[in-house]
Every structure is written in structure tokens, then in C-alpha cells.
Design a protein around this motif. Structure first.
Motif, PDB file in Angstrom:
ATOM      1  N   LEU A 158       0.831  -1.206   0.000  1.00  0.00           N
ATOM      2  CA  LEU A 158       0.000   0.000   0.000  1.00  0.00           C
ATOM      3  C   LEU A 158       0.867   1.259   0.000  1.00  0.00           C
ATOM      4  O   LEU A 158       0.533   2.246  -0.672  1.00  0.00           O
ATOM      5  CB  LEU A 158      -0.955  -0.005   1.193  1.00  0.00           C
ATOM      6  CG  LEU A 158      -2.047  -1.071   1.144  1.00  0.00           C
ATOM      7  CD1 LEU A 158      -2.864  -1.056   2.436  1.00  0.00           C
ATOM      8  CD2 LEU A 158      -2.950  -0.888  -0.070  1.00  0.00           C
ATOM      9  N   LYS A 159       1.995   1.228   0.712  1.00  0.00           N
ATOM     10  CA  LYS A 159       2.911   2.371   0.702  1.00  0.00           C
ATOM     11  C   LYS A 159       3.494   2.583  -0.691  1.00  0.00           C
ATOM     12  O   LYS A 159       3.619   3.718  -1.147  1.00  0.00           O
ATOM     13  CB  LYS A 159       4.045   2.158   1.708  1.00  0.00           C
ATOM     14  CG  LYS A 159       3.641   2.318   3.143  1.00  0.00           C
ATOM     15  CD  LYS A 159       4.864   2.071   4.027  1.00  0.00           C
ATOM     16  CE  LYS A 159       4.567   2.113   5.473  1.00  0.00           C
ATOM     17  NZ  LYS A 159       5.771   1.831   6.288  1.00  0.00           N
ATOM     18  N   ARG A 160       3.872   1.495  -1.367  1.00  0.00           N
ATOM     19  CA  ARG A 160       4.409   1.601  -2.731  1.00  0.00           C
ATOM     20  C   ARG A 160       3.369   2.176  -3.680  1.00  0.00           C
ATOM     21  O   ARG A 160       3.687   2.994  -4.546  1.00  0.00           O
ATOM     22  CB  ARG A 160       4.862   0.234  -3.239  1.00  0.00           C
ATOM     23  CG  ARG A 160       6.181  -0.213  -2.656  1.00  0.00           C
ATOM     24  CD  ARG A 160       6.570  -1.623  -3.026  1.00  0.00           C
ATOM     25  NE  ARG A 160       6.576  -1.910  -4.446  1.00  0.00           N
ATOM     26  CZ  ARG A 160       6.549  -3.140  -4.946  1.00  0.00           C
ATOM     27  NH1 ARG A 160       6.534  -4.198  -4.144  1.00  0.00           N
ATOM     28  NH2 ARG A 160       6.555  -3.334  -6.248  1.00  0.00           N
ATOM     29  N   ILE A 161       2.125   1.762  -3.507  1.00  0.00           N
ATOM     30  CA  ILE A 161       1.046   2.284  -4.348  1.00  0.00           C
ATOM     31  C   ILE A 161       0.863   3.775  -4.095  1.00  0.00           C
ATOM     32  O   ILE A 161       0.747   4.564  -5.039  1.00  0.00           O
ATOM     33  CB  ILE A 161      -0.255   1.488  -4.111  1.00  0.00           C
ATOM     34  CG1 ILE A 161      -0.101   0.074  -4.686  1.00  0.00           C
ATOM     35  CG2 ILE A 161      -1.459   2.207  -4.717  1.00  0.00           C
ATOM     36  CD1 ILE A 161      -1.211  -0.885  -4.300  1.00  0.00           C
ATOM     37  N   ALA A 162       0.845   4.167  -2.833  1.00  0.00           N
ATOM     38  CA  ALA A 162       0.719   5.589  -2.503  1.00  0.00           C
ATOM     39  C   ALA A 162       1.874   6.384  -3.115  1.00  0.00           C
ATOM     40  O   ALA A 162       1.662   7.442  -3.720  1.00  0.00           O
ATOM     41  CB  ALA A 162       0.679   5.779  -0.983  1.00  0.00           C
ATOM     42  N   GLU A 163       3.084   5.872  -2.969  1.00  0.00           N
ATOM     43  CA  GLU A 163       4.260   6.542  -3.532  1.00  0.00           C
ATOM     44  C   GLU A 163       4.135   6.662  -5.048  1.00  0.00           C
ATOM     45  O   GLU A 163       4.488   7.693  -5.625  1.00  0.00           O
ATOM     46  CB  GLU A 163       5.530   5.779  -3.152  1.00  0.00           C
ATOM     47  CG  GLU A 163       6.812   6.431  -3.596  1.00  0.00           C
ATOM     48  CD  GLU A 163       7.091   7.776  -2.929  1.00  0.00           C
ATOM     49  OE1 GLU A 163       7.705   8.621  -3.600  1.00  0.00           O
ATOM     50  OE2 GLU A 163       6.698   7.965  -1.769  1.00  0.00           O
ATOM     51  N   GLY A 164       3.623   5.623  -5.700  1.00  0.00           N
ATOM     52  CA  GLY A 164       3.430   5.650  -7.145  1.00  0.00           C
ATOM     53  C   GLY A 164       2.447   6.715  -7.598  1.00  0.00           C
ATOM     54  O   GLY A 164       2.468   7.151  -8.750  1.00  0.00           O
TER      55      GLY A 164
END
Length: 100
Positions: A74-80
Motif C-alpha cells: 500500500l505504501k508503494r502504491i501511494a508513492e506511485g
């Protein structure tokens, strides 16, 4: 009001349905928040996949409730999406707010 929202409101009058819906509400909220954020960024699942290194199929699974993403995903998605992930604990009833 959308057809879906009207249908959902009718279904929520059924106590069995409402009980099951309530059990899954957190997951539905997360899925909808992710979809809304992605659309706000005006990017497709494919574009998000390219930015995050997460497959488009996995992003689709998360958005449809068929995936079980970890916090790091979820953090990677937010960062993306050039966003931060915020998770909150909110009291169930208004009377419980004072303990904060």
C-alpha cells in the motif's frame, strides 16, 4: 444517487446483509480510497503498475477486493501516486472520542 448506491441502501435494510457488509466495510473503504486516489491522479492501473513495479493484475485484485495487500505494498502504491498512506483509528461511537 447511483443505481448501485440505491441498491446498496435497499440491501442494507436486510439485517443479515448489513451484518456481513459491516464486517467488510474497512476493506471496501480501502479499495474505494485507492480507486478514488488513482482516478484523482488521472492514471490507469497499467500506469500505476509501471510506476510501482506491482503488476497490473495485482493492482486490479486489490481494487476489486480479491487481493490482500501488505502495508508495504500500500505504501508503494501511494508513492506511485505521489501520495502518502494515512491509516487512522477512529472511535466507533461519539462518546468514545474523549480518550484521545
Amino acid at each position: 444517487m447511483s443505481d448501485f448506491r440505491e441498491h446498496l441502501n435497499k440491501q442494507l435494510r436486510n439485517l443479515e446483509f448489513k451484518e456481513e457488509w459491516d464486517k467488510l466495510e474497512t476493506e471496501y473503504n480501502m479499495m474505494q480510497a485507492m480507486i478514488d486516489a488513482r482516478k484523482k491522479c488521472n492514471i490507469t492501473q497499467k500506469e500505476l503498475a509501471e510506476k510501482t513495479g506491482i503488476t497490473q493484475a495485482d493492482i486490479s485484485r486489490i481494487e476489486t477486493g480479491n487481493g490482500n495487500p501488505t502495508l508495504s505494498v500500500l505504501k508503494r502504491i501511494a508513492e506511485g501516486m505521489d501520495m502518502i498512506l494515512k491509516i487512522e483509528f477512529i472511535p466507533k461511537s461519539k462518546g468514545d472520542e474523549e480518550w484521545f
